[in-house]
Motif scaffolding. Structure first.
Motif, PDB file in Angstrom:
ATOM      1  N   GLN A 196      16.152  42.625  66.148  1.00 25.89           N
ATOM      2  CA  GLN A 196      14.703  42.808  66.029  1.00 25.89           C
ATOM      3  C   GLN A 196      14.324  44.161  66.627  1.00 25.89           C
ATOM      4  OE1 GLN A 196      12.529  39.527  67.776  1.00 25.89           O
ATOM      5  NE2 GLN A 196      13.852  37.993  66.828  1.00 25.89           N
ATOM      6  N   TRP A 197      13.517  44.904  65.899  1.00 26.66           N
ATOM      7  CA  TRP A 197      13.010  46.175  66.416  1.00 26.66           C
ATOM      8  C   TRP A 197      11.939  45.904  67.442  1.00 26.66           C
ATOM      9  CZ3 TRP A 197      15.829  50.263  65.048  1.00 26.66           C
ATOM     10  CH2 TRP A 197      16.567  50.215  63.863  1.00 26.66           C
ATOM     11  N   GLN A 198      11.884  46.729  68.489  1.00 27.78           N
ATOM     12  CA  GLN A 198      10.884  46.554  69.558  1.00 27.78           C
ATOM     13  C   GLN A 198       9.771  47.604  69.441  1.00 27.78           C
ATOM     14  OE1 GLN A 198      11.383  43.818  72.050  1.00 27.78           O
ATOM     15  NE2 GLN A 198      12.515  43.424  70.154  1.00 27.78           N
ATOM     16  N   ALA A 234      15.695  41.348  59.669  1.00 27.61           N
ATOM     17  CA  ALA A 234      15.048  42.636  59.933  1.00 27.61           C
ATOM     18  C   ALA A 234      14.734  43.394  58.650  1.00 27.61           C
ATOM     19  CB  ALA A 234      15.938  43.507  60.825  1.00 27.61           C
ATOM     20  N   SER A 268      17.033  52.286  75.907  1.00 20.54           N
ATOM     21  CA  SER A 268      15.842  52.779  75.200  1.00 20.54           C
ATOM     22  C   SER A 268      14.877  51.665  74.826  1.00 20.54           C
ATOM     23  CB  SER A 268      16.263  53.513  73.923  1.00 20.54           C
ATOM     24  OG  SER A 268      16.868  52.608  73.009  1.00 20.54           O
ATOM     25  N   ARG A 269      15.338  50.413  74.856  1.00 20.18           N
ATOM     26  CA  ARG A 269      14.534  49.253  74.448  1.00 20.18           C
ATOM     27  C   ARG A 269      14.081  49.372  72.990  1.00 20.18           C
ATOM     28  NH1 ARG A 269      16.257  45.764  78.052  1.00 20.18           N
ATOM     29  NH2 ARG A 269      16.060  46.572  80.178  1.00 20.18           N
ATOM     30  N   LEU A 270      14.856  50.088  72.200  1.00 21.84           N
ATOM     31  CA  LEU A 270      14.494  50.290  70.796  1.00 21.84           C
ATOM     32  C   LEU A 270      14.600  48.997  69.992  1.00 21.84           C
ATOM     33  CD1 LEU A 270      13.818  52.315  68.494  1.00 21.84           C
ATOM     34  CD2 LEU A 270      16.301  52.666  68.248  1.00 21.84           C
ATOM     35  N   PHE A 271      15.528  48.134  70.367  1.00 21.33           N
ATOM     36  CA  PHE A 271      15.770  46.895  69.621  1.00 21.33           C
ATOM     37  C   PHE A 271      16.398  45.874  70.570  1.00 21.33           C
ATOM     38  CE2 PHE A 271      19.582  49.389  69.433  1.00 21.33           C
ATOM     39  CZ  PHE A 271      20.606  48.475  69.660  1.00 21.33           C
ATOM     40  N   VAL A 272      16.505  44.640  70.097  1.00 18.87           N
ATOM     41  CA  VAL A 272      17.221  43.589  70.810  1.00 18.87           C
ATOM     42  C   VAL A 272      18.101  42.873  69.796  1.00 18.87           C
ATOM     43  CG1 VAL A 272      15.374  41.885  70.485  1.00 18.87           C
ATOM     44  CG2 VAL A 272      17.027  41.585  72.335  1.00 18.87           C
ATOM     45  N   SER A 275      19.777  44.489  74.884  1.00 22.37           N
ATOM     46  CA  SER A 275      18.889  45.586  74.499  1.00 22.37           C
ATOM     47  C   SER A 275      19.382  46.864  75.180  1.00 22.37           C
ATOM     48  CB  SER A 275      17.443  45.281  74.920  1.00 22.37           C
ATOM     49  OG  SER A 275      16.556  46.261  74.425  1.00 22.37           O
ATOM     50  N   PRO A 312      20.721  37.721  74.523  1.00 24.15           N
ATOM     51  CA  PRO A 312      20.115  38.960  74.022  1.00 24.15           C
ATOM     52  C   PRO A 312      20.660  40.199  74.739  1.00 24.15           C
ATOM     53  CG  PRO A 312      18.577  37.796  75.436  1.00 24.15           C
ATOM     54  CD  PRO A 312      19.742  36.887  75.262  1.00 24.15           C
ATOM     55  N   SER A 325      19.932  38.402  64.091  1.00 21.11           N
ATOM     56  CA  SER A 325      19.150  38.397  65.334  1.00 21.11           C
ATOM     57  C   SER A 325      18.503  39.734  65.663  1.00 21.11           C
ATOM     58  CB  SER A 325      20.058  37.983  66.495  1.00 21.11           C
ATOM     59  OG  SER A 325      20.992  39.028  66.808  1.00 21.11           O
TER      60      SER A 325
END
Length: 218
Positions: free
Chosen positions: A216-218, A154, A83-87, A80, A78, A214
């Motif tokens: 995914q929005w966080q 997604a 910003s941790r906006l997505f992975v 990311s 993974p 793969s």
């Protein structure tokens, strides 16, 4: 009896002789061999000590893959952004670098480019098509492909395919041709663009699907 023999010798003729045993046996062997050859229709036999299966044995050529094929054993990890906006999953072990605001993962002939430009409106086929002239101008060797909407885990995303010149070879200085897939993801005024590239002819359908599925929005 002696007179007859003397008469033959006197007239230049030799006395009648019986064939030598060895000569007679050799003649018989020649005649018998000719008869066997005629019965066999000209067939030949393998030399003594040659396995009967030797003529039918074959050598299996080793399997080869086109240049740029990502192996089935590739592991994904993974990633990311700060910003941790997505992975999103990226290939493990690939070199990570930055190109402006983009993050790029590369290994030999393939690359995964991740961009997060601000976008207030969800992209459509029409809006992406209007951006293609700028993409053309910024891409060496650009050759247009197709634009479509595809489904990923997604949600629906816009996919643009095209060809481009690959980075020049470090040894020869020559550039090849890459097949490029560019995916536009969007949610809540945030956009992620994944650009996957590899040599034309490489079969990377499965790894590219693994990566794009793969996200995914966080």
């Amino acid at each position: 009896m002696g007179g007859t023999a003397d008469w033959r010798i006197a007239n230049g003729e030799d006395a009648v002789r019986k064939p030598e045993p060895a000569t007679f046996a050799t003649a018989l062997a020649v005649i018998a061999g000719a008869a066997l050859t005629g019965c066999g229709g000209g067939a030949t036999t393998a030399p003594a000590g040659t396995p009967a299966t030797a003529a039918s044995s074959t050598t299996v050529a080793p399997e080869t893959n086109p240049a740029g094929d990502i192996p089935d054993s590739q592991v994904f990890v993974p990633y990311s952004p700060p910003s941790r906006l997505f992975v999103v999953s990226v290939p493990e072990g690939w070199a990570q670098s930055t190109d402006g605001s983009a993050t790029v993962f590369t290994d030999k002939l393939n690359s995964v480019r991740i961009e997060t430009p601000p976008e207030l409106i969800a992209p459509t086929v029409d809006t992406v098509r209007r951006d293609l002239p700028a993409l053309d101008a910024a891409t060496p060797g650009y050759r247009p492909g197709s634009i479509s909407t595809v489904d990923r885990k997604a949600g629906p995303v816009i996919l643009v395919t095209y060809e481009a010149a690959s980075p020049p070879n470090a040894v020869t200085g020559k550039a090849g041709v890459d097949a490029v897939e560019r995916y536009y993801f969007w949610r809540d005024q945030h956009e992620v663009i994944l650009t996957l590239s590899g040599p034309v002819g490489a079969d990377n359908v499965d790894p590219w699907r693994t990566i794009t599925d793969s996200l995914q929005w966080q």
